[in-house]
Design a protein around this motif. Structure first.
Motif, short mmCIF file in Angstrom:
data_model
loop_
_atom_site.label_atom_id
_atom_site.label_comp_id
_atom_site.label_asym_id
_atom_site.label_seq_id
_atom_site.Cartn_x
_atom_site.Cartn_y
_atom_site.Cartn_z
N ILE A 290 0.84 -1.20 0.00
CA ILE A 290 0.00 0.00 0.00
C ILE A 290 0.87 1.25 0.00
O ILE A 290 0.60 2.22 -0.72
CB ILE A 290 -0.96 -0.01 1.20
N VAL A 291 1.92 1.23 0.80
CA VAL A 291 2.84 2.37 0.84
C VAL A 291 3.54 2.55 -0.50
O VAL A 291 3.67 3.68 -1.01
CB VAL A 291 3.87 2.21 1.97
N LYS A 292 3.98 1.47 -1.09
CA LYS A 292 4.67 1.55 -2.37
C LYS A 292 3.77 2.14 -3.44
O LYS A 292 4.21 2.94 -4.28
CB LYS A 292 5.15 0.16 -2.79
N ARG A 293 2.49 1.78 -3.42
CA ARG A 293 1.57 2.27 -4.44
C ARG A 293 1.26 3.75 -4.26
O ARG A 293 1.12 4.49 -5.23
CB ARG A 293 0.26 1.48 -4.38
N ASN A 294 1.18 4.20 -3.01
CA ASN A 294 0.77 5.58 -2.73
C ASN A 294 1.92 6.55 -2.51
O ASN A 294 1.74 7.76 -2.69
CB ASN A 294 -0.12 5.59 -1.48
N GLY A 295 3.06 6.04 -2.11
CA GLY A 295 4.12 6.92 -1.64
C GLY A 295 3.93 7.21 -0.18
O GLY A 295 2.81 7.18 0.35
N ILE A 296 5.03 7.53 0.51
CA ILE A 296 4.97 7.69 1.97
C ILE A 296 4.08 8.85 2.40
O ILE A 296 3.27 8.71 3.33
CB ILE A 296 6.40 7.88 2.53
#
Length: 343
Positions: A290-296
């Motif tokens: 989820i983080v990888k898809r959205n960015g931090i």
């Protein structure tokens, strides 16, 4: 010859024990002695410990995991103080309380209902979709007609407190998945949610393993508060909000459903356990996606969390940001924990 055959069988089992360990002997031989299994139930959010207790009464009496979970989730669905699940749930922007639910059993059978109105226990309707129809999902008016045909009574799910919250929301009509609303402040305090990390959406996701070593799971929710009419999140979607593989383990989710759907979160968790990760590690892997898809930076404005149980009865959880809690009941007693978080 018979004695020689028995000797060879015992030798094979002994070799397997050395090579892969006792737990994997069960997978290699098909054996699953009840004496090697301890029943466990885990659910999202600490307040659902009372739902776990209802499930535990069935599990501890050698009941089936699916039966236990259904009865456990009934507790939360009927609780008017829980404003994110069932009766008392916050309505959509049109003032309608719509509920979603799904179930999945040890054989891979599954059923779900979405955008269902007027039914107190959608988890039971989802189970009947699984057991009495050739379908997996029923939605809206069709789901309601099916429920009524099976003897469910229509009830008003909108409580005066939830209606008041909706009318207050209408004054600004601000639609923000992470908005904090006044009536949820007490629940956030109970869940030890830090300022700036509250959310107005939730679900009960529950997983269990019974004395026969079989797994089942279910979810139930009324979805995001003040959502668009017709919106469905991850909770009733098999593979997103819930997934069960009786050879490996089970997982369920809570949080911003759209993000969980986009990574097929619960299925990811189960596949990570299949590849050797512990339940906690597997949940963390799904959160990382989820983080990888959205960015931090964007991910910091969201919340998502997973709980999982493997075939050996080990449990784990992980969340995107702080504040997510979960409840567990085992033969050693009941406890709640705050999950580790990534950001």
């Amino acid at each position: 010859m018979l004695e020689r055959r028995k000797f060879l069988q015992h030798s094979l089992l002994g070799s397997l024990a050395v090579l892969v360990g006792k737990n994997k002997i069960q997978a290699a031989t098909g054996l699953s002695p009840a004496s090697m299994v301890k029943p466990v139930v885990i659910s999202t959010w600490a307040p659902n410990s009372k739902a776990n207790l209802a499930a535990w009464k069935i599990l501890s009496a050698n009941g089936r995991a699916l039966d236990a979970i259904e009865k456990g989730i009934h507790v939360t669905e009927a609780d008017p103080t829980d404003q994110s699940v069932g009766y008392g749930g916050l309505p959509d922007r049109d003032g309608k309380v719509t509920v979603d639910s799904c179930v999945m059993d040890e054989k891979g059978n599954c059923g779900a209902v979405m955008c269902l109105e007027h039914i107190l226990h959608p988890v039971s309707v989802a189970r009947l979709v699984m057991e009495k129809t050739p379908h997996v999902q029923l939605v809206g008016e069709g789901a309601l007609k099916f429920a009524v045909s099976e003897g469910f009574e229509k009830v008003n799910l909108l409580t005066p407190e939830a209606e008041k919250a909706w009318r207050n929301w209408l004054k600004a009509s601000k639609y923000d998945p992470m908005i904090t609303v006044e009536h949820l402040e007490e629940r956030n305090r109970k869940n030890k949610v830090k300022p700036g990390q509250q959310n107005n959406h939730d679900t009960i996701g529950m997983l269990a393993i019974d004395m026969s070593g079989n797994l089942s799971g279910a979810c139930s929710t009324s979805g995001m508060a003040f959502k668009m009419n017709g919106r469905v999140g991850d909770s009733p979607i098999i593979g997103a909000g819930l997934y069960v593989d009786n050879e490996v383990g089970a997982a369920t989710a809570t949080g911003v459903g759209e993000e969980i759907v986009r990574v097929c979160g619960s299925h990811v968790v189960v596949e990570m356990m299949r590849n050797g990760h512990s339940p906690e590690e597997a949940c963390k892997k799904a959160i990382e996606r989820i983080v990888k898809r959205n960015g931090i930076e964007k991910a910091k404005e969201l919340q998502a969390a997973f709980v999982a149980i493997n075939k050996q009865g080990e449990v784990g959880a992980y969340s995107l940001i702080a504040g997510f809690t979960y409840a567990v009941h085992t033969p050693d007693g009941a406890y709640t924990r705050e999950a580790k978080h990534l950001l």
